[in-house]
Design a protein around this motif. Structure first.
Motif, mmCIF file in Angstrom:
data_model
loop_
_atom_site.group_PDB
_atom_site.id
_atom_site.type_symbol
_atom_site.label_atom_id
_atom_site.label_comp_id
_atom_site.label_asym_id
_atom_site.label_seq_id
_atom_site.Cartn_x
_atom_site.Cartn_y
_atom_site.Cartn_z
ATOM 1 N N LYS A 2 -6.454 -4.932 -4.794
ATOM 2 C CA LYS A 2 -6.960 -4.173 -3.934
ATOM 3 C C LYS A 2 -7.044 -2.929 -3.499
ATOM 4 O O LYS A 2 -8.011 -1.654 -3.313
ATOM 5 C CB LYS A 2 -7.828 -4.735 -2.970
ATOM 6 N N THR A 3 -5.758 -1.839 -4.158
ATOM 7 C CA THR A 3 -5.252 -0.657 -4.241
ATOM 8 C C THR A 3 -4.938 0.159 -5.484
ATOM 9 O O THR A 3 -5.098 1.483 -5.260
ATOM 10 C CB THR A 3 -3.775 -0.584 -2.990
ATOM 11 N N ASP A 4 -6.111 -0.691 -6.507
ATOM 12 C CA ASP A 4 -6.425 0.004 -7.258
ATOM 13 C C ASP A 4 -4.934 0.464 -8.316
ATOM 14 O O ASP A 4 -4.829 1.190 -9.047
ATOM 15 C CB ASP A 4 -7.242 1.315 -6.902
ATOM 16 N N GLY A 5 -4.004 -0.960 -7.788
ATOM 17 C CA GLY A 5 -2.012 -0.963 -8.374
ATOM 18 C C GLY A 5 -2.109 -0.601 -9.701
ATOM 19 O O GLY A 5 -1.508 0.602 -10.440
ATOM 20 N N PRO A 6 -2.987 -1.442 -10.351
ATOM 21 C CA PRO A 6 -2.378 -1.906 -12.291
ATOM 22 C C PRO A 6 -3.296 0.150 -12.858
ATOM 23 O O PRO A 6 -2.609 0.554 -13.850
ATOM 24 C CB PRO A 6 -4.169 -2.795 -12.298
ATOM 25 N N LYS A 7 -4.423 0.096 -12.158
ATOM 26 C CA LYS A 7 -4.610 1.639 -13.052
ATOM 27 C C LYS A 7 -3.716 2.556 -12.506
ATOM 28 O O LYS A 7 -3.026 3.331 -13.666
ATOM 29 C CB LYS A 7 -6.180 1.608 -11.844
ATOM 30 N N ALA A 8 -2.838 2.975 -11.206
ATOM 31 C CA ALA A 8 -2.511 3.898 -10.844
ATOM 32 C C ALA A 8 -1.184 3.517 -11.685
ATOM 33 O O ALA A 8 -0.758 4.274 -12.412
ATOM 34 C CB ALA A 8 -1.880 3.738 -9.794
ATOM 35 N N LEU A 9 -0.815 2.284 -11.557
ATOM 36 C CA LEU A 9 0.705 2.253 -13.132
ATOM 37 C C LEU A 9 -0.252 2.289 -14.476
ATOM 38 O O LEU A 9 1.323 2.909 -15.026
ATOM 39 C CB LEU A 9 0.813 0.395 -12.483
ATOM 40 N N GLU B 137 0.961 -1.386 -0.008
ATOM 41 C CA GLU B 137 0.039 -0.567 -0.248
ATOM 42 C C GLU B 137 0.813 1.022 -0.226
ATOM 43 O O GLU B 137 0.485 2.199 -0.641
ATOM 44 C CB GLU B 137 -0.876 -0.634 1.325
ATOM 45 N N LEU B 138 1.809 1.512 0.968
ATOM 46 C CA LEU B 138 2.617 2.815 0.897
ATOM 47 C C LEU B 138 3.414 2.970 -0.554
ATOM 48 O O LEU B 138 3.406 3.861 -1.034
ATOM 49 C CB LEU B 138 3.937 2.261 1.736
ATOM 50 N N LEU B 139 3.966 1.607 -0.578
ATOM 51 C CA LEU B 139 4.607 2.229 -2.743
ATOM 52 C C LEU B 139 3.581 2.144 -2.968
ATOM 53 O O LEU B 139 4.408 3.055 -4.196
ATOM 54 C CB LEU B 139 5.494 0.375 -2.924
ATOM 55 N N VAL B 140 2.885 1.429 -3.186
ATOM 56 C CA VAL B 140 1.196 1.970 -4.912
ATOM 57 C C VAL B 140 0.958 3.577 -4.227
ATOM 58 O O VAL B 140 1.416 4.462 -5.292
ATOM 59 C CB VAL B 140 0.247 1.322 -4.778
ATOM 60 N N SER B 141 1.061 4.483 -2.781
ATOM 61 C CA SER B 141 0.533 5.151 -2.374
ATOM 62 C C SER B 141 2.085 6.468 -2.939
ATOM 63 O O SER B 141 1.684 7.192 -3.899
ATOM 64 C CB SER B 141 0.694 5.640 -1.059
ATOM 65 N N ILE B 142 3.116 5.633 -2.683
ATOM 66 C CA ILE B 142 4.434 6.914 -2.927
ATOM 67 C C ILE B 142 4.143 7.156 -5.004
ATOM 68 O O ILE B 142 4.479 8.355 -5.134
ATOM 69 C CB ILE B 142 5.629 6.159 -2.817
ATOM 70 N N CYS B 143 4.366 5.726 -5.321
ATOM 71 C CA CYS B 143 4.327 6.154 -7.323
ATOM 72 C C CYS B 143 3.231 6.869 -7.488
ATOM 73 O O CYS B 143 3.295 7.446 -8.480
ATOM 74 C CB CYS B 143 3.785 4.827 -7.339
ATOM 75 N N SER B 144 2.288 7.014 -7.047
ATOM 76 C CA SER B 144 1.145 7.913 -7.235
ATOM 77 C C SER B 144 1.142 9.282 -7.512
ATOM 78 O O SER B 144 0.772 10.083 -7.591
ATOM 79 C CB SER B 144 -0.446 7.382 -6.780
ATOM 80 N N ASP B 145 1.492 9.394 -5.863
ATOM 81 C CA ASP B 145 2.200 10.732 -5.460
ATOM 82 C C ASP B 145 3.316 11.187 -5.235
ATOM 83 O O ASP B 145 3.315 13.242 -5.352
ATOM 84 C CB ASP B 145 1.761 10.933 -3.955
ATOM 85 N N ALA C 280 3.181 -8.309 -11.414
ATOM 86 C CA ALA C 280 2.190 -8.269 -10.887
ATOM 87 C C ALA C 280 1.613 -9.279 -12.089
ATOM 88 O O ALA C 280 0.435 -10.178 -11.901
ATOM 89 C CB ALA C 280 1.105 -6.740 -11.163
ATOM 90 N N ALA C 281 1.425 -9.113 -13.374
ATOM 91 C CA ALA C 281 0.763 -10.727 -13.783
ATOM 92 C C ALA C 281 1.256 -12.201 -13.540
ATOM 93 O O ALA C 281 0.593 -12.531 -14.478
ATOM 94 C CB ALA C 281 0.963 -10.171 -15.353
ATOM 95 N N THR C 282 2.769 -12.142 -13.656
ATOM 96 C CA THR C 282 3.346 -13.628 -13.551
ATOM 97 C C THR C 282 1.973 -14.443 -12.774
ATOM 98 O O THR C 282 2.755 -13.578 -11.472
ATOM 99 C CB THR C 282 4.400 -13.296 -13.629
ATOM 100 N N GLY C 283 1.782 -15.910 -12.987
ATOM 101 C CA GLY C 283 1.531 -16.592 -12.356
ATOM 102 C C GLY C 283 0.073 -15.763 -11.885
ATOM 103 O O GLY C 283 -0.475 -16.265 -10.634
ATOM 104 N N ASN C 284 -0.742 -14.760 -12.363
ATOM 105 C CA ASN C 284 -1.707 -14.290 -11.806
ATOM 106 C C ASN C 284 -2.366 -13.530 -12.627
ATOM 107 O O ASN C 284 -2.253 -12.865 -13.576
ATOM 108 C CB ASN C 284 -1.018 -13.023 -10.810
ATOM 109 N N GLU C 285 -3.411 -14.704 -12.946
ATOM 110 C CA GLU C 285 -4.790 -14.405 -13.904
ATOM 111 C C GLU C 285 -5.770 -13.238 -13.765
ATOM 112 O O GLU C 285 -6.026 -12.733 -14.620
ATOM 113 C CB GLU C 285 -5.784 -15.703 -14.338
ATOM 114 N N ILE C 286 -6.235 -13.145 -12.978
ATOM 115 C CA ILE C 286 -6.877 -12.118 -12.252
ATOM 116 C C ILE C 286 -5.596 -10.358 -12.685
ATOM 117 O O ILE C 286 -6.954 -9.503 -13.107
ATOM 118 C CB ILE C 286 -7.249 -11.593 -10.881
#
Length: 485
Positions: free
Chosen positions: A179-186, A140-148, A210-216
């Protein structure tokens, strides 16, 4: 085991068990710690995210991951409250404003150092540090840092992206990212900084992780039209060798999530092909022909797109066979085994198209493969790839089977089976290739039998369980009555 189904334990419960060992059983700290670890592992508990400490051994607050994460949280909190605003303003309209600017800039520099430290600590998946970061709010922290982070400071953003890619190892971390909307932020970051190679490189590494091994998450990125964005990047960055770009495509188009019964990657590959990604990747292959590190990634990405006959034919019609054959020939001349394997695997995929089989042979493909087998006669893994290609070329084609024998493929198989009797995968592939060479070509049967192939196939069948079916089929199509013995 799927990490989402493992038995987990809290840090508090682990610490309590260690204390009980010391207080109730009289163990010394090191003994109490090791006993707790051994006991929980026997119970199938996942300890990857647990800080393994005992009084007098290592304190939880001394753990470098926790220290770096706590310091990073403090700096981000300070910057979020006033620091980002100070940096975006003119550099000090007054003395107070200038001091705030200097303090915030210093925080950013420290942030870069801490991000680099976290990245180093989490790179090795076996250490379990990424799980500790995940369980302590790091994703969560890293996603926030990247977004801000603001546009003027690319180093902290590039470092944050690189660190995030090293943290997204397990199911829990990737689920938090989703769940923290990481794909959209990225995706917003990638589009905003599409001309910045450093930030692109870090962001694409996050896509891959993120995509490796994760179909969702593959689906999440595809819903955000990442195929269009990546294809545009391929076209605009033709002069840059970007393994991270090719690897992101590979991760999105590889069916590697064991939790789902049917992956959607086949449809995703067709979407990439529909907008011309395969043509752009072929151009990249031409550009990367003499760059080993980038070439491997480009060839692998192109292979993941070549999922049906139409796409394979389109690649060939665009000169793909010539490019791939040249890359294979170059790899032999440079003694580059990694490139040879990657390009042979790609050629095998392209040769699956009936229209490409004869074309590959007409372009001298068999001679190139025979030359490659001579250069790498000591490597059964490359010989396996060569036999896989010949197997594809000769399938349902007696003419191609004759051409293969004339080129010397039979001798390659015999020498390889004699030289590497324990290489079960190569032995199996040799049996499959022999079957295709003789199934519709009786003349090839005589040639191979006279050269002693029967003995080698029977040895493979006897020595390796994985070879039994392939060897039996080869013996049957060689015309032997006792093929099932």
């Amino acid at each position: 085991m799927d990490s989402s189904k493992k038995v987990h334990i809290s840090q508090q419960a682990f610490d309590s068990l260690v204390r009980e060992n010391m207080e109730d059983l009289g163990m010394d700290p090191q003994e109490a710690l090791q006993d707790a670890i051994d006991t929980l592992k026997l119970q199938g508990v996942d300890l990857s995210a647990i800080i393994k400490w005992a009084p007098g051994v290592c304190g939880a607050n001394e753990n470098p991951v926790i220290q770096a994460l706590d310091n990073l949280k403090e700096i981000f909190t300070r910057l979020s409250s006033s620091g980002f605003e100070a940096i975006t303003l003119a550099k000090g309209s007054d003395e107070c404003g200038f001091e705030k600017f200097i303090a915030s800039a210093a925080d950013l520099e420290e942030m870069v150092e801490l991000l680099g430290k976290l990245h180093s600590l989490c790179c090795d998946e076996k250490l379990g540090n990424a799980s500790i970061v995940t369980r302590n709010g790091g994703v969560e922290l890293l996603v926030s840092i990247c977004s801000d982070l603001i546009p003027e400071y690319e180093r902290p953003l590039s470092s944050a992206l690189r660190t995030l890619s090293s943290v997204l190892h397990d199911f829990q971390g990737k689920e938090i990212f989703r769940k923290t909307d990481g794909p959209k932020a990225l995706m917003d970051i990638l589009k905003k900084y599409s001309q910045n190679i450093s930030i692109l490189d870090g962001g694409l590494a996050v896509v891959t992780a993120a995509a490796t091994g994760n179909e969702i998450l593959k689906e999440s990125f595809m819903d955000l039209k990442i195929d269009e964005f990546l294809t545009q990047l391929l076209r605009s960055l033709t002069n840059y060798g970007m393994p991270s770009l090719y690897d992101a495509i590979r991760a999105l188009l590889t069916a590697d999530d064991g939790r789902v019964l049917a992956s959607q990657v086949y449809g995703y590959a067709r979407r990439f092909a529909k907008i011309g990604a395969h043509s752009s990747l072929l151009d990249s292959l031409r550009q990367e022909r003499l760059k080993s590190s980038s070439l491997i990634f480009a060839a692998t990405a192109l292979r993941t797109i070549a999922v049906n006959d139409e796409i394979c034919r389109s690649i060939a019609e665009s000169g793909g066979l010539d490019v791939v054959l040249q890359c294979i020939d170059d790899s032999g001349a440079r003694n580059d085994k990694a490139v040879a394997k990657a390009c042979c695997t790609l050629l095998c995929k392209l040769a699956g198209s009936d229209s490409n089989k004869s074309c590959t042979i007409q372009k001298g493909g068999l001679n190139i493969l025979i030359k490659l087998s001579s250069r790498f006669s000591d490597d059964p893994s490359i010989l396996l790839e060569i036999m896989s290609i010949v197997c594809a070329l000769s399938l349902r084609s007696p003419e191609n089977a004759s051409a293969a024998i004339e080129a010397g493929v039979g001798d390659v198989a015999i020498e390889a089976m004699q030289k590497f009797p324990a290489a079960h995968q190569m032995q199996r592939q040799a049996c499959l290739m022999i079957r295709n060479l003789v199934a519709r070509n009786h003349e090839n049967r005589s040639i191979l039998l006279n050269n002693g192939i029967e003995t080698l196939v029977r040895k493979a069948k006897e020595n390796h369980e994985s070879c039994k079916d392939a060897a039996t089929a080869a013996l049957r199509d060689l015309g032997l009555d006792n093929y099932n013995v």
